[in-house]
Scaffold this motif. Structure first.
Motif, PDB file in Angstrom:
ATOM      1  N   UNK A 153      46.527  49.032  89.817  1.00  0.00           N
ATOM      2  CA  UNK A 153      46.765  49.040  88.386  1.00  0.00           C
ATOM      3  C   UNK A 153      46.583  47.634  87.823  1.00  0.00           C
ATOM      4  N   UNK A 154      46.187  47.558  86.565  1.00  0.00           N
ATOM      5  CA  UNK A 154      46.051  46.244  85.953  1.00  0.00           C
ATOM      6  C   UNK A 154      46.580  46.270  84.528  1.00  0.00           C
ATOM      7  N   UNK A 155      46.928  45.070  84.044  1.00  0.00           N
ATOM      8  CA  UNK A 155      47.461  44.935  82.697  1.00  0.00           C
ATOM      9  C   UNK A 155      46.383  44.352  81.803  1.00  0.00           C
ATOM     10  N   UNK A 156      46.043  45.109  80.756  1.00  0.00           N
ATOM     11  CA  UNK A 156      45.011  44.643  79.829  1.00  0.00           C
ATOM     12  C   UNK A 156      45.471  43.423  79.046  1.00  0.00           C
ATOM     13  N   UNK A 157      46.782  43.317  78.873  1.00  0.00           N
ATOM     14  CA  UNK A 157      47.321  42.251  78.032  1.00  0.00           C
ATOM     15  C   UNK A 157      47.336  40.899  78.735  1.00  0.00           C
ATOM     16  N   UNK A 158      47.755  40.872  80.002  1.00  0.00           N
ATOM     17  CA  UNK A 158      47.908  39.572  80.656  1.00  0.00           C
ATOM     18  C   UNK A 158      47.065  39.423  81.918  1.00  0.00           C
ATOM     19  N   UNK A 159      46.377  40.506  82.335  1.00  0.00           N
ATOM     20  CA  UNK A 159      45.500  40.399  83.497  1.00  0.00           C
ATOM     21  C   UNK A 159      46.190  40.562  84.836  1.00  0.00           C
ATOM     22  N   UNK A 160      47.499  40.755  84.795  1.00  0.00           N
ATOM     23  CA  UNK A 160      48.273  40.963  86.014  1.00  0.00           C
ATOM     24  C   UNK A 160      47.819  42.246  86.726  1.00  0.00           C
TER      25      UNK A 160
END
Ligand code: ZN
Length: 203
Positions: A181-188
């Motif tokens: 999974x990835x976070x679109x907001x922070x790239x985590x």
């Protein structure tokens, strides 16, 4: 319009015929009807808006007792994680949402097929999880998320709180050692034991 939307997300109580929104905003689902492009409640109950799919539904709270049983499919939030187990606050049993709640226990050995080295690679606090009840001995609801349709269905970024998206490559099963999974907001990037319909907004 936007602050009303926040209000609705919190599960506002509605009565039949009450205006919920318009079809440009939401996809009408269970407990609603549409007239001239406006969505109304057809049931008395609480509004549920899925922020990912934009589906809006009204769920009624029944007075009949509704308990998890062996074989029940439940949905709940991860409210506590220890090294060998996670506790899930159950908000839905089968098709019914609950007014009160039950807590289910998900043991590390019941999370996925095969050996789970670290529970935190499969679940995190606040995740929305679909699970099956495998035991109700001593009034403790033991759960499993083994199987393709079970597991995390919505997770938030543990760094910024954004909704985690599925990496295109990781659809379906596969080892969770890789971060799926990835976070679109922070790239985590993070890993979870996900259900095959992760992020589609199905509860
Ligand atoms: Zn983030």
């Amino acid at each position: 319009m936007f602050h009303m939307l926040e209000e609705r997300k919190s599960g506002r109580f509605v009565v039949p015929g009450e205006r919920i929104g318009v079809i440009e905003e939401f996809i009408p689902d269970r407990g609603t009807y549409v007239k001239d492009g406006v969505i109304y409640a057809s049931n008395m109950g609480y509004l549920l808006i899925d922020s990912v799919s934009r589906k809006v539904s009204v769920y009624s709270l029944s007075r009949e007792a509704c308990f998890p049983k062996v074989g029940s499919i439940v949905v709940g939030h991860v409210v506590n994680i220890q090294s060998a187990m996670a506790f899930i606050r159950i908000i839905k049993i089968g098709k019914r949402f609950l007014s009160g709640f039950f807590t289910g226990v998900l043991h590390i050995s019941d999370i996925e097929e095969g050996f789970t080295e670290n529970i935190f690679d499969t679940l995190k606090l606040g995740d929305l999880v679909r699970a099956k009840v495998i035991s109700e001995a001593n009034r403790t609801f033991h759960l499993t998320t083994k199987g393709e349709k079970l597991g995390v269905i919505l997770a938030l970024c543990s760094k910024c709180g954004g909704v985690l998206k599925l990496k295109a490559k990781s659809k379906g099963k596969g080892r969770r050692k890789e971060k799926n999974l990835y976070c679109e907001d922070c790239g985590n990037t993070e890993s979870r034991k996900i259900a095959s319909d992760y992020g589609l907004g199905n509860l």
